[in-house]
Design an enzyme around this catalytic site. Sequence first.
Site, PDB file in Angstrom:
ATOM      1  N   HIS A 114      25.498 -22.132   5.982  1.00  0.00           N
ATOM      2  CA  HIS A 114      24.833 -22.410   7.255  1.00  0.00           C
ATOM      3  C   HIS A 114      23.649 -21.477   7.513  1.00  0.00           C
ATOM      4  O   HIS A 114      23.672 -20.296   7.184  1.00  0.00           O
ATOM      5  CB  HIS A 114      25.839 -22.286   8.409  1.00  0.00           C
ATOM      6  CG  HIS A 114      26.479 -20.937   8.499  1.00  0.00           C
ATOM      7  ND1 HIS A 114      25.934 -19.900   9.216  1.00  0.00           N
ATOM      8  CD2 HIS A 114      27.613 -20.448   7.955  1.00  0.00           C
ATOM      9  CE1 HIS A 114      26.712 -18.833   9.129  1.00  0.00           C
ATOM     10  NE2 HIS A 114      27.745 -19.141   8.357  1.00  0.00           N
ATOM     11  N   ASP A 115      22.599 -22.047   8.074  1.00  0.00           N
ATOM     12  CA  ASP A 115      21.423 -21.310   8.549  1.00  0.00           C
ATOM     13  C   ASP A 115      20.608 -20.668   7.431  1.00  0.00           C
ATOM     14  O   ASP A 115      19.765 -19.806   7.699  1.00  0.00           O
ATOM     15  CB  ASP A 115      21.829 -20.243   9.581  1.00  0.00           C
ATOM     16  CG  ASP A 115      22.589 -20.834  10.761  1.00  0.00           C
ATOM     17  OD1 ASP A 115      21.949 -21.545  11.560  1.00  0.00           O
ATOM     18  OD2 ASP A 115      23.812 -20.604  10.869  1.00  0.00           O
ATOM     19  N   GLY A 132      25.815 -17.193   4.695  1.00  0.00           N
ATOM     20  CA  GLY A 132      25.010 -17.663   5.814  1.00  0.00           C
ATOM     21  C   GLY A 132      23.763 -16.834   6.065  1.00  0.00           C
ATOM     22  O   GLY A 132      23.687 -15.662   5.726  1.00  0.00           O
TER      23      GLY A 132
END
Length: 253
Positions: A114-115, A132
């Site tokens: 994520h991200d 992340g």
Amino acid sequence: MNYVSEKAKIGKNVQIEPFAVIYDDVVIGDNCYIGANVVIFPGARIGNNCRIFPGASIAAIPQDLKFDNEYTTVEIGDNNTIREFVTINRGTAASGKTVVGNNNLIMAYVHIAHDCVVGNNCVLANNTTLAGHITIEDYVITGGMSAIHQFVHVGQHSILAGGSLVDKDIPPFIKVGKFPASYCGINSVGLHRRGFSQEDINEIQAIYKIVFQSGLMYSKALEEVKSLKQTKYTNIIATFIEKADRGLIKGYS
């Protein structure tokens, strides 16, 4: 047999193999290939001329306990090859999206959490694992089995040896290897292949002699770099060092 939601937006000349699953709120551009058993979850935005090989999972929810089902996306650009069993997760509230640029080769079993932001023209070799909030700049190559800690920033035109364990920021234009991950010289072969002149490479090498081979603390080395004649490369490297929130990898030894 496959399942493609009527609410998904599929471009022209897209080949979708059997047993693929494409959910609502998915956008796929033109001339893409979606292999068997690929699953593309809501929030995926995929550009043109992408090839996604069997078993890949795109835009599943993050593996983050803080995730509270907020609306987020995965944004993938054009001309990407995403090989077997790659996983690319949606963003979280922190940035709202996970981003992959254009012209990347993402080999089998790579995980992009994520991200993360992956730039353009990168090669992530088999089993590379991005935690992340990682930023990978353009023209980065990661060796197979590389594992990169969350929030790490990897500079442009750098190359990581296979099996690298990275928990600090990697400045641009360099080679990284050993354990813990350390500076191993300039990525001169890669730079030559991408049109850098020998003069450019010599300048970059002189800067990194100050940063990694002078014995100076990085704060003092940064002052030395800033005192040099200001050029494109001194600015790029000095700016990267100034923003290295996780600190830099180890120097040459």
